[in-house]
Write a protein that holds these residues in place. Structure first.
Motif, PDB file in Angstrom:
ATOM      1  N   SER A  50     -22.651   0.101  -1.151  1.00 57.58           N
ATOM      2  CA  SER A  50     -22.520   0.222  -2.601  1.00 57.58           C
ATOM      3  C   SER A  50     -21.073   0.075  -3.067  1.00 57.58           C
ATOM      4  O   SER A  50     -20.811  -0.245  -4.230  1.00 57.58           O
ATOM      5  N   GLY A  51     -20.141   0.322  -2.163  1.00 63.05           N
ATOM      6  CA  GLY A  51     -18.732   0.203  -2.521  1.00 63.05           C
ATOM      7  C   GLY A  51     -18.172  -1.196  -2.355  1.00 63.05           C
ATOM      8  O   GLY A  51     -17.014  -1.457  -2.720  1.00 63.05           O
ATOM      9  N   LEU A  52     -18.976  -2.103  -1.802  1.00 63.95           N
ATOM     10  CA  LEU A  52     -18.482  -3.455  -1.523  1.00 63.95           C
ATOM     11  C   LEU A  52     -18.723  -4.383  -2.713  1.00 63.95           C
ATOM     12  O   LEU A  52     -19.548  -5.295  -2.660  1.00 63.95           O
ATOM     13  N   THR A  53     -17.987  -4.157  -3.768  1.00 60.33           N
ATOM     14  CA  THR A  53     -18.093  -5.011  -4.948  1.00 60.33           C
ATOM     15  C   THR A  53     -17.165  -6.219  -4.808  1.00 60.33           C
ATOM     16  O   THR A  53     -16.124  -6.148  -4.131  1.00 60.33           O
ATOM     17  N   ASN A  54     -17.536  -7.309  -5.442  1.00 62.38           N
ATOM     18  CA  ASN A  54     -16.790  -8.560  -5.293  1.00 62.38           C
ATOM     19  C   ASN A  54     -15.332  -8.455  -5.721  1.00 62.38           C
ATOM     20  O   ASN A  54     -14.466  -9.150  -5.185  1.00 62.38           O
ATOM     21  N   ASP A  55     -15.038  -7.583  -6.680  1.00 59.84           N
ATOM     22  CA  ASP A  55     -13.681  -7.524  -7.214  1.00 59.84           C
ATOM     23  C   ASP A  55     -12.671  -6.937  -6.227  1.00 59.84           C
ATOM     24  O   ASP A  55     -11.468  -7.079  -6.437  1.00 59.84           O
ATOM     25  N   ILE A  56     -13.131  -6.314  -5.164  1.00 55.85           N
ATOM     26  CA  ILE A  56     -12.173  -5.733  -4.210  1.00 55.85           C
ATOM     27  C   ILE A  56     -11.741  -6.734  -3.146  1.00 55.85           C
ATOM     28  O   ILE A  56     -10.803  -6.485  -2.401  1.00 55.85           O
ATOM     29  N   PHE A  57     -12.410  -7.881  -3.074  1.00 54.12           N
ATOM     30  CA  PHE A  57     -12.096  -8.860  -2.037  1.00 54.12           C
ATOM     31  C   PHE A  57     -11.113  -9.906  -2.554  1.00 54.12           C
ATOM     32  O   PHE A  57     -11.326 -10.517  -3.599  1.00 54.12           O
ATOM     33  N   GLY A  58     -10.044 -10.110  -1.780  1.00 50.47           N
ATOM     34  CA  GLY A  58      -9.051 -11.103  -2.154  1.00 50.47           C
ATOM     35  C   GLY A  58      -9.481 -12.518  -1.810  1.00 50.47           C
ATOM     36  O   GLY A  58     -10.464 -12.749  -1.110  1.00 50.47           O
ATOM     37  N   VAL A  59      -8.703 -13.470  -2.301  1.00 50.32           N
ATOM     38  CA  VAL A  59      -8.943 -14.896  -2.050  1.00 50.32           C
ATOM     39  C   VAL A  59      -8.156 -15.295  -0.809  1.00 50.32           C
ATOM     40  O   VAL A  59      -6.916 -15.224  -0.810  1.00 50.32           O
TER      41      VAL A  59
ATOM     42  N   LEU B 111       3.332  -6.253  11.716  1.00 51.13           N
ATOM     43  CA  LEU B 111       1.906  -5.958  11.574  1.00 51.13           C
ATOM     44  C   LEU B 111       1.455  -6.422  10.199  1.00 51.13           C
ATOM     45  O   LEU B 111       1.946  -5.933   9.179  1.00 51.13           O
ATOM     46  N   ILE B 112       0.558  -7.403  10.158  1.00 49.42           N
ATOM     47  CA  ILE B 112      -0.055  -7.800   8.898  1.00 49.42           C
ATOM     48  C   ILE B 112      -1.287  -6.929   8.690  1.00 49.42           C
ATOM     49  O   ILE B 112      -2.141  -6.824   9.572  1.00 49.42           O
ATOM     50  N   GLU B 113      -1.386  -6.319   7.510  1.00 53.65           N
ATOM     51  CA  GLU B 113      -2.463  -5.357   7.217  1.00 53.65           C
ATOM     52  C   GLU B 113      -3.226  -5.788   5.965  1.00 53.65           C
ATOM     53  O   GLU B 113      -2.982  -5.291   4.864  1.00 53.65           O
ATOM     54  N   PRO B 114      -4.155  -6.730   6.115  1.00 56.44           N
ATOM     55  CA  PRO B 114      -4.913  -7.179   4.946  1.00 56.44           C
ATOM     56  C   PRO B 114      -5.924  -6.131   4.483  1.00 56.44           C
ATOM     57  O   PRO B 114      -6.476  -5.379   5.290  1.00 56.44           O
ATOM     58  N   ASN B 115      -6.180  -6.119   3.167  1.00 59.70           N
ATOM     59  CA  ASN B 115      -7.365  -5.415   2.683  1.00 59.70           C
ATOM     60  C   ASN B 115      -8.533  -6.401   2.819  1.00 59.70           C
ATOM     61  O   ASN B 115      -8.423  -7.414   3.524  1.00 59.70           O
TER      62      ASN B 115
ATOM     63  N   GLY C 139      -2.867  -8.385  -0.062  1.00 64.81           N
ATOM     64  CA  GLY C 139      -3.835  -7.974  -1.072  1.00 64.81           C
ATOM     65  C   GLY C 139      -3.330  -6.797  -1.886  1.00 64.81           C
ATOM     66  O   GLY C 139      -2.464  -6.041  -1.430  1.00 64.81           O
ATOM     67  N   LYS C 140      -3.879  -6.626  -3.075  1.00 62.21           N
ATOM     68  CA  LYS C 140      -3.402  -5.591  -3.996  1.00 62.21           C
ATOM     69  C   LYS C 140      -4.119  -4.259  -3.832  1.00 62.21           C
ATOM     70  O   LYS C 140      -3.719  -3.266  -4.442  1.00 62.21           O
ATOM     71  N   MET C 141      -5.185  -4.219  -3.008  1.00 62.61           N
ATOM     72  CA  MET C 141      -5.948  -2.982  -2.851  1.00 62.61           C
ATOM     73  C   MET C 141      -5.355  -2.061  -1.783  1.00 62.61           C
ATOM     74  O   MET C 141      -5.561  -0.851  -1.814  1.00 62.61           O
ATOM     75  N   ALA C 142      -4.654  -2.637  -0.805  1.00 68.68           N
ATOM     76  CA  ALA C 142      -4.235  -1.881   0.372  1.00 68.68           C
ATOM     77  C   ALA C 142      -3.226  -0.777   0.047  1.00 68.68           C
ATOM     78  O   ALA C 142      -3.393   0.375   0.461  1.00 68.68           O
TER      79      ALA C 142
END
Length: 272
Positions: A208-217, A175-179, A241-244
């Motif tokens: 309001s929680g969807l800031t650019n820094d939380i999205f990976g490349v 199971l791949i689980e991307p943030n 991703g580093k957020m998950a």
């Protein structure tokens, strides 16, 4: 050694990125899309190493036919990547029956039909790897994504069970689980319910929680996926991703604390 890989949802996003990376290194790829013109560039560049197939994963008969055609064309299917899916945005109360069923049809049932179709081939081979593109939202939840959350939770339960059933046949499940990643998943690829004003505040808090820094490349995921495909002992679960990981860890710590606080009541309910 080159592998033969069947990947759905290859017209854009992760699917297109991963398909091209696999072709670039010499693998053979069966790439499916609803609109085959989206694969013309890959066909032009990689020729006979790619088999493009038009496919709506919601069509079980078409899924079975596509898997069989791939096997007939290349002789084997080493890896299935169930990547096709989309996000339905809207509160649960807003969601229509049609919207709910369509979300589950694509994200869960389409994945199930393709998984069922490839299993006889992989059992006969004595090996195989099925990679299910789930989400961190198969482990934790966000508001206004209730049906998407539910579809990915279903994929998690199905795939964890499947792993125990097919291990003896030499088949691995991951199971791949991307943030969140900066694809068009939340844009052109998504669907929206008709908004009820009662949920405007919930939507605003979500946005309001969807800031650019939380999205990976998105391109940064490719080395991880190639390493996963090449692994002789692939994991059942892999975050991208580093957020998950910290998000899931925090959520599960809260769950265990709540379960613990009610453990006396829960144990008494056993009755003996």
């Amino acid at each position: 050694m080159a592998k033969t890989i069947f990947i759905t949802g290859a017209s854009r996003g992760f699917g297109k990125l991963w398909a091209e990376a696999l072709l670039h290194r010499g693998d053979k790829v069966i790439a499916t899309a609803r609109d085959l013109s989206a694969l013309d560039d890959l066909v032009s560049k990689y020729g006979e190493n790619i088999l493009p197939l038009q496919l709506d994963v919601n069509d079980r008969a078409a899924d079975i036919a596509a898997i069989n055609k791939a096997k007939e064309h290349f002789g084997s299917i080493d890896v299935l990547i169930n990547n096709a899916g989309y996000g339905l945005f809207g509160s649960i109360e807003e969601t229509t029956e049609k919207e709910a069923r369509e979300q589950m049809e694509t994200n869960f049932f389409g994945l199930l039909w393709l998984t069922q179709a490839v299993l006889p081939i992989m059992r006969e081979q004595g090996y195989g790897h099925i990679i299910q593109v789930s989400s961190v939202l198969g482990l934790v939840t966000l508001p206004v994504l209730g049906l998407y959350n539910a579809s990915k939770f279903a994929v998690e339960g199905l795939s964890e069970t499947l792993a125990t059933e097919v291990k003896g046949f030499g088949i691995n499940i991951t199971l791949i689980e991307p943030n969140g990643f900066a694809t068009d998943w939340a844009g052109a690829s998504s669907a929206q319910t008709v908004a009820m004003p009662e949920y405007d505040a919930v939507r605003a808090a979500f946005q309001s929680g969807l800031t650019n820094d939380i999205f990976g490349v998105p391109e940064a995921t490719t080395p991880a996926v190639l390493k996963l495909i090449d692994s002789e002992t692939p994991p059942l679960r892999l975050f991208l991703g580093k957020m998950a990981h910290p998000w899931v860890k925090q959520t599960y710590e809260g769950r265990f604390a709540e379960w613990g606080s009610w453990d006396e009541v829960a144990s008494a309910a056993h009755g003996k």
